[in-house]
Each structure stands twice: as C-alpha cells, then as structure tokens.
Design a protein around this motif. Structure first.
Motif, short mmCIF file in Angstrom:
data_model
loop_
_atom_site.label_atom_id
_atom_site.label_comp_id
_atom_site.label_asym_id
_atom_site.label_seq_id
_atom_site.Cartn_x
_atom_site.Cartn_y
_atom_site.Cartn_z
N TYR A 261 81.87 -3.82 57.17
CA TYR A 261 83.25 -3.34 57.01
C TYR A 261 83.18 -1.99 56.31
O TYR A 261 83.19 -1.91 55.07
CB TYR A 261 84.07 -4.36 56.21
CG TYR A 261 85.54 -4.07 56.23
CD1 TYR A 261 86.26 -4.08 57.42
CD2 TYR A 261 86.21 -3.78 55.05
CE1 TYR A 261 87.61 -3.81 57.43
CE2 TYR A 261 87.56 -3.50 55.06
CZ TYR A 261 88.26 -3.52 56.25
OH TYR A 261 89.61 -3.24 56.26
N PRO A 262 83.08 -0.88 57.06
CA PRO A 262 82.82 0.44 56.49
C PRO A 262 83.72 0.89 55.34
O PRO A 262 83.23 1.57 54.43
CB PRO A 262 82.94 1.38 57.71
CG PRO A 262 82.54 0.52 58.86
CD PRO A 262 83.08 -0.85 58.53
N PRO A 263 85.01 0.51 55.29
CA PRO A 263 85.79 0.94 54.12
C PRO A 263 85.26 0.40 52.79
O PRO A 263 85.52 0.97 51.73
CB PRO A 263 87.20 0.40 54.40
CG PRO A 263 87.28 0.33 55.89
CD PRO A 263 85.89 -0.06 56.33
N LEU A 264 84.49 -0.68 52.83
CA LEU A 264 83.91 -1.21 51.59
C LEU A 264 82.88 -0.25 50.98
O LEU A 264 82.54 -0.38 49.81
CB LEU A 264 83.26 -2.57 51.83
CG LEU A 264 84.21 -3.74 52.00
CD1 LEU A 264 83.43 -5.03 52.23
CD2 LEU A 264 85.13 -3.89 50.81
N ALA A 265 82.39 0.69 51.77
CA ALA A 265 81.42 1.65 51.25
C ALA A 265 81.99 2.44 50.08
O ALA A 265 81.25 2.90 49.21
CB ALA A 265 80.97 2.61 52.35
N PHE A 266 83.31 2.56 50.02
CA PHE A 266 83.96 3.29 48.93
C PHE A 266 84.09 2.44 47.67
O PHE A 266 84.43 2.96 46.62
CB PHE A 266 85.32 3.81 49.37
CG PHE A 266 85.22 4.87 50.42
CD1 PHE A 266 84.81 6.15 50.11
CD2 PHE A 266 85.50 4.57 51.74
CE1 PHE A 266 84.69 7.12 51.08
CE2 PHE A 266 85.38 5.53 52.73
CZ PHE A 266 84.97 6.81 52.39
N LEU A 267 83.85 1.14 47.76
CA LEU A 267 83.97 0.26 46.60
C LEU A 267 82.62 -0.19 46.05
O LEU A 267 82.52 -0.57 44.89
CB LEU A 267 84.81 -0.97 46.95
CG LEU A 267 86.26 -0.69 47.33
CD1 LEU A 267 86.95 -1.99 47.73
CD2 LEU A 267 87.01 -0.03 46.19
N VAL A 268 81.57 -0.20 46.88
CA VAL A 268 80.28 -0.77 46.45
C VAL A 268 79.60 -0.05 45.28
O VAL A 268 78.81 -0.68 44.58
CB VAL A 268 79.30 -0.95 47.62
CG1 VAL A 268 79.82 -1.93 48.62
CG2 VAL A 268 78.93 0.36 48.26
N PRO A 269 79.88 1.24 45.01
CA PRO A 269 79.21 1.83 43.84
C PRO A 269 79.54 1.12 42.52
O PRO A 269 78.67 1.04 41.64
CB PRO A 269 79.72 3.28 43.82
CG PRO A 269 80.05 3.58 45.23
CD PRO A 269 80.59 2.28 45.78
N GLY A 270 80.73 0.58 42.37
CA GLY A 270 81.08 -0.12 41.14
C GLY A 270 80.25 -1.36 40.92
O GLY A 270 79.60 -1.50 39.86
#
Length: 194
Positions: free
Chosen positions: A172-181
């Motif tokens: 789910y590519p939009p999750l790439a913006f959340l995984v750094p946390g």
C-alpha cells in the motif's frame, strides 16, 4: 518515566494511543523532511531523538516540534551523509538492474544483494538512533556497525522491522509516508532493550 497507563474519565483512547499518534505524526514529518533526499539521514536521526524523548520523558510530540528540532540540528555533515546514502542507493540500484538484465549468476546474486541492502539499512538505522549522529556520522556509523555484529538479536529485530516496513509500503504505497516513524521507534527500542 511516569507514563500513565489508564484512561482519564471521558477519554476515548488511552495514553498508548497517544504514543501511536505521535509516532505516525513524526513519521509523516520525517517523510516530508526526507523528500530532498540529502536530508534523509538527519531527518531519521531527528525522528529517533524526538521519539526517544517522547518515550523517556513523556513529552507530547508534534510535527512542528519535530521540524524545529530538525532545523536546529541540520549541518553540513548531515548533507554529506545524505550524499553518501544517495551514492550507496544508486550503487544498489545499478547492481539490481544488472542482475535483472541477465547478469551471469543473477539467481545467486539477487538474494545476496537483497540481504546486503537489508543489513546496510540496519546499520544505517542504528547509526541514526545513536546520539553521536548529532555530531559525527563517522562515529555513529562505526559504533552502529560494531553493535550490529556484537548484538545480532537486536540487528535481527531491526531487520524484521525494515522488511515489514518495505512490505507495507510495497503493498500500500501511501504507507511509505508513515513508516519512518515506526522504524525510528524500532531503532531506538533496539538500542535500549536488546
């Protein structure tokens, strides 16, 4: 650390949900700060420090507070670390493309390349979680590489976190913006507990 474990009257979610929300906010801010690519190591290092402070001192975290902390710590050495990260990433992509283009021995080379990339990500995350990253990336990388070998259990846990983050971002590519946390929290946790 005096972290509350019970909900207050009228509160819908407990304090653990507040930590989860802070991790996602910091992840989003880290992804935005990493978009220039050269700032990615500094952004992840700042995320590790901010989330460590959140857990240890129970200080609520905001994206604005994260960005102020990043602005205060950003220096030339961070940009050089970003350039090194870009060069290493380009080398991995080139080797991956060569393996995909019919390189002899690609059947063996691809898994080795994947493992090398994962181990490199572990060392880089551990370096970002080190306090030395705020002053010297060379010292942070040296101690992270040493600890990655000396404490294989922590490295294995962090490798699983990297793999999980990669699969989530792939699925789910939009999750790439959340995984750094969550990756920053995992890096700090492995430094303290394993």
């Amino acid at each position: 650390m005096a972290t509350a474990t019970k909900r207050e009257p009228g509160e819908l979610f407990g304090p653990r949900f507040a930590l989860f929300a802070d991790v996602l906010a910091v992840g989003l801010a880290t992804a935005a700060a990493s978009l220039p690519l050269l700032t990615a190591p500094a952004a992840m290092s700042t995320a590790c420090a901010v989330l460590d402070r959140r857990v240890r001192e129970d200080v609520p975290t905001t994206a604005g507070g994260y960005l102020r902390a990043l602005r205060d710590r950003l220096r030339t050495g961070d940009l050089l670390a970003g350039a090194g990260l870009l060069a290493g990433g380009a080398l991995l992509l080139f080797n991956s493309a060569a393996a995909g283009a019919g390189l002899p021995g690609a059947v063996v080379f691809r898994p080795v390349l994947l493992l090398a990339g994962g181990l490199l990500a572990v060392v880089l995350l551990r370096a970002c979680a080190r306090p030395e990253s705020a002053t010297s990336w060379r010292a942070a990388l040296r101690s992270a590489a040493y600890d990655s070998v000396r404490r294989p259990r922590a490295s294995g846990v962090l490798l699983m976190a990297v793999a999980t983050a990669a699969v989530c971002a792939w699925a789910y590519p939009p999750l790439a913006f959340l995984v750094p946390g969550p990756l920053a929290l995992a890096a700090r946790a492995t430094e303290h507990h394993l």
